[in-house]
Motif scaffolding. Structure first.
Motif, PDB file in Angstrom:
ATOM      1  N   GLU A   1       0.814  -1.207   0.000  1.00 13.21           N
ATOM      2  CA  GLU A   1       0.000   0.000   0.000  1.00 13.21           C
ATOM      3  C   GLU A   1       0.857   1.270   0.000  1.00 13.21           C
ATOM      4  O   GLU A   1       0.360   2.352  -0.278  1.00 13.21           O
ATOM      5  CB  GLU A   1      -0.919   0.016   1.237  1.00 13.21           C
TER       6      GLU A   1
ATOM      7  N   ALA B   1       2.103   3.033   2.438  1.00 15.64           N
ATOM      8  CA  ALA B   1       1.489   4.007   3.336  1.00 15.64           C
ATOM      9  C   ALA B   1       2.244   4.041   4.660  1.00 15.64           C
ATOM     10  O   ALA B   1       3.022   3.143   4.984  1.00 15.64           O
ATOM     11  CB  ALA B   1       0.020   3.645   3.583  1.00 15.64           C
TER      12      ALA B   1
ATOM     13  N   LYS C   1      -7.852   3.003   6.559  1.00 20.29           N
ATOM     14  CA  LYS C   1      -6.993   3.577   5.532  1.00 20.29           C
ATOM     15  C   LYS C   1      -7.516   4.976   5.206  1.00 20.29           C
ATOM     16  O   LYS C   1      -8.709   5.149   4.933  1.00 20.29           O
ATOM     17  CB  LYS C   1      -7.007   2.700   4.270  1.00 20.29           C
ATOM     18  N   TYR C   2      -6.601   5.963   5.258  1.00 18.42           N
ATOM     19  CA  TYR C   2      -7.004   7.338   4.955  1.00 18.42           C
ATOM     20  C   TYR C   2      -5.794   8.125   4.477  1.00 18.42           C
ATOM     21  O   TYR C   2      -4.650   7.646   4.548  1.00 18.42           O
ATOM     22  CB  TYR C   2      -7.630   8.008   6.182  1.00 18.42           C
ATOM     23  N   SER C   3      -6.056   9.314   3.970  1.00 12.34           N
ATOM     24  CA  SER C   3      -4.989  10.191   3.458  1.00 12.34           C
ATOM     25  C   SER C   3      -5.089  11.544   4.129  1.00 12.34           C
ATOM     26  O   SER C   3      -6.186  12.023   4.448  1.00 12.34           O
ATOM     27  CB  SER C   3      -5.114  10.361   1.938  1.00 12.34           C
ATOM     28  N   TYR C   4      -3.916  12.153   4.327  1.00 14.04           N
ATOM     29  CA  TYR C   4      -3.874  13.500   4.894  1.00 14.04           C
ATOM     30  C   TYR C   4      -2.637  14.220   4.365  1.00 14.04           C
ATOM     31  O   TYR C   4      -1.514  13.694   4.448  1.00 14.04           O
ATOM     32  CB  TYR C   4      -3.840  13.441   6.425  1.00 14.04           C
ATOM     33  N   ASN C   5      -2.855  15.376   3.784  1.00 13.31           N
ATOM     34  CA  ASN C   5      -1.766  16.182   3.217  1.00 13.31           C
ATOM     35  C   ASN C   5      -0.921  15.398   2.209  1.00 13.31           C
ATOM     36  O   ASN C   5       0.313  15.476   2.205  1.00 13.31           O
ATOM     37  CB  ASN C   5      -0.870  16.742   4.320  1.00 13.31           C
ATOM     38  N   GLY C   6      -1.597  14.592   1.379  1.00 17.52           N
ATOM     39  CA  GLY C   6      -0.908  13.859   0.325  1.00 17.52           C
ATOM     40  C   GLY C   6      -0.230  12.584   0.772  1.00 17.52           C
ATOM     41  O   GLY C   6       0.391  11.895  -0.049  1.00 17.52           O
ATOM     42  N   THR C   7      -0.325  12.215   2.047  1.00 17.61           N
ATOM     43  CA  THR C   7       0.300  10.992   2.557  1.00 17.61           C
ATOM     44  C   THR C   7      -0.774   9.989   2.919  1.00 17.61           C
ATOM     45  O   THR C   7      -1.777  10.335   3.559  1.00 17.61           O
ATOM     46  CB  THR C   7       1.160  11.289   3.798  1.00 17.61           C
ATOM     47  N   GLY C   8      -0.579   8.726   2.517  1.00 20.38           N
ATOM     48  CA  GLY C   8      -1.518   7.671   2.875  1.00 20.38           C
ATOM     49  C   GLY C   8      -1.185   7.084   4.235  1.00 20.38           C
ATOM     50  O   GLY C   8      -0.011   6.929   4.591  1.00 20.38           O
ATOM     51  N   TYR C   9      -2.206   6.743   5.001  1.00 17.27           N
ATOM     52  CA  TYR C   9      -2.010   6.168   6.328  1.00 17.27           C
ATOM     53  C   TYR C   9      -2.838   4.901   6.465  1.00 17.27           C
ATOM     54  O   TYR C   9      -3.981   4.842   6.007  1.00 17.27           O
ATOM     55  CB  TYR C   9      -2.426   7.159   7.424  1.00 17.27           C
TER      56      TYR C   9
END
Length: 356
Positions: A128, A130, A286-294
């Protein structure tokens, strides 16, 4: 349908767990059924990883040293006196803290030498690309030392109850317990365990008030009722309202709202067999914040999440793995019980004055 399930399990049997999960996702079945199959695949992977681990690399000596050290620390106060007691107390501290810390640092260097950056649990999501919050197999040495130091301080605090009487006992024990909670708070904070850090911060506040109560009682003997109401009652309130305070602090930290998807469900501590303990579940978000996947493993819950569920999470902008979903730790119940006992003790003078 049976042939599709047979194909999925055949993939899992040969170690193709990611392909098996993708095949499950493509099935036209309920989300609950998908979650059940995913938990079976996860258990198969865990079993395979456990079977493949080299047991010869598990250091047995530090584990034995820690167990015997704890036994020695606990028995020292009862079996020895004077200089002999001090000698065995130091030996116990070395067995509990220094020897395991040495082996932890040694193991950490070995792990770093092979560039092992993530726990095996996290490898299933490596594709992924991430940021993953799954714990590493071994934290940094200074974090390990802080955790061991906290355990030693807790043991000393327990021993203080045997060496002192009355308010002096409470004072001595609370000093060491407060120091232990501070070390655990720093340990969790450094290791990115945000939920545990908040829990220990609240425990620090409650223990600090008990410490102030014991100091006040030693210096002012004629204001016991006043000191109980001013210091002990707020200490009990922190524990009694622990779930509410925990959620309040989490909401204060987590100010950004984002959308997340439940991509897996992990089942731990229990099963569905008769006599087994109630299972707990970790949602994998699974989520994204400021262009980064987490990819985030959430705190445990008795209620199973829904596979594929999309929901709104609140995250800490400074630490995106610090999330808030309106939940409190399962251990909150124990804090409430302790707070209830402290509250009864704090209100005891007023209760005695009530007409019978």
């Amino acid at each position: 349908m049976d042939s599709e399930l047979e194909y999925i399990m055949s993939l899992a049997n040969v170690g193709k767990y990611d392909e098996a999960r993708k095949a499950v996702e493509a099935l036209e079945i309920s989300a609950a059924r998908k979650a059940t199959i995913n938990m079976q695949i996860w258990q198969m992977q865990r079993n395979a990883e456990s079977a493949g681990y080299d047991s010869e690399r598990i250091p047995k000596f530090p584990v034995i040293s820690m167990i015997l050290g704890f036994a020695l620390l606990i028995s020292t106060g009862y079996l020895f006196k004077g200089s002999l007691q001090d000698f065995f107390f130091v030996i116990g501290l070395i067995m509990v803290g220094a020897i395991p810390a040495y082996y932890c640092i040694k193991e950490k260097r070995l792990i770093d030498s092979v560039s092992h950056k993530r726990d095996k649990e996290a490898q299933m999501y490596a594709e992924e690309d991430a940021d993953i919050n799954f714990s590493r197999p071994l934290p940094a040495p200074h974090i390990v030392v802080m955790g061991i130091s906290a355990d030693v301080l807790f043991i000393i605090g327990i021993l203080m109850t045997n060496l002192f009487n009355g308010t002096a006992k409470v004072l001595a024990a609370s000093i060491f317990f407060l120091a232990g909670f501070i070390f655990m708070y720093l340990c969790c904070k450094k290791n990115g365990n945000h939920n545990a850090a908040i829990s220990f911060m609240l425990l620090c506040a409650s223990t600090f008030l008990i410490l102030i109560y014991s100091l006040f009682s030693l210096t002012t003997t004629d204001c016991d009722t006043f000191s109980r109401l001013v210091f002990l009652l707020p200490s009990s309130i922190i524990l009694l309202f622990f779930p509410m305070l925990f959620r309040l602090l989490k909401r204060f930290q987590c100010t950004e709202a984002i959308e997340a998807e439940c991509i897996d469900i992990l089942c731990i501590s229990g099963g569905y067999g008769r006599g087994s303990r109630r299972p707990r579940y970790h949602a994998i978000w699974k989520y994204s914040y400021n262009g980064t996947g987490y990819i985030h493993k959430d705190m445990a819950s008795y209620k199973s999440p829904i596979y594929g569920e999309r929901t709104e999470l609140r995250i800490d902008p400074n630490a995106p793995h610090n999330i808030y979903r309106g939940k409190s730790p399962i251990i909150s119940t124990y804090f409430i019980v302790v707070g209830l006992f402290i509250a009864v003790y704090a209100l005891e003078p007023l209760i005695e004055k009530l007409p019978h």
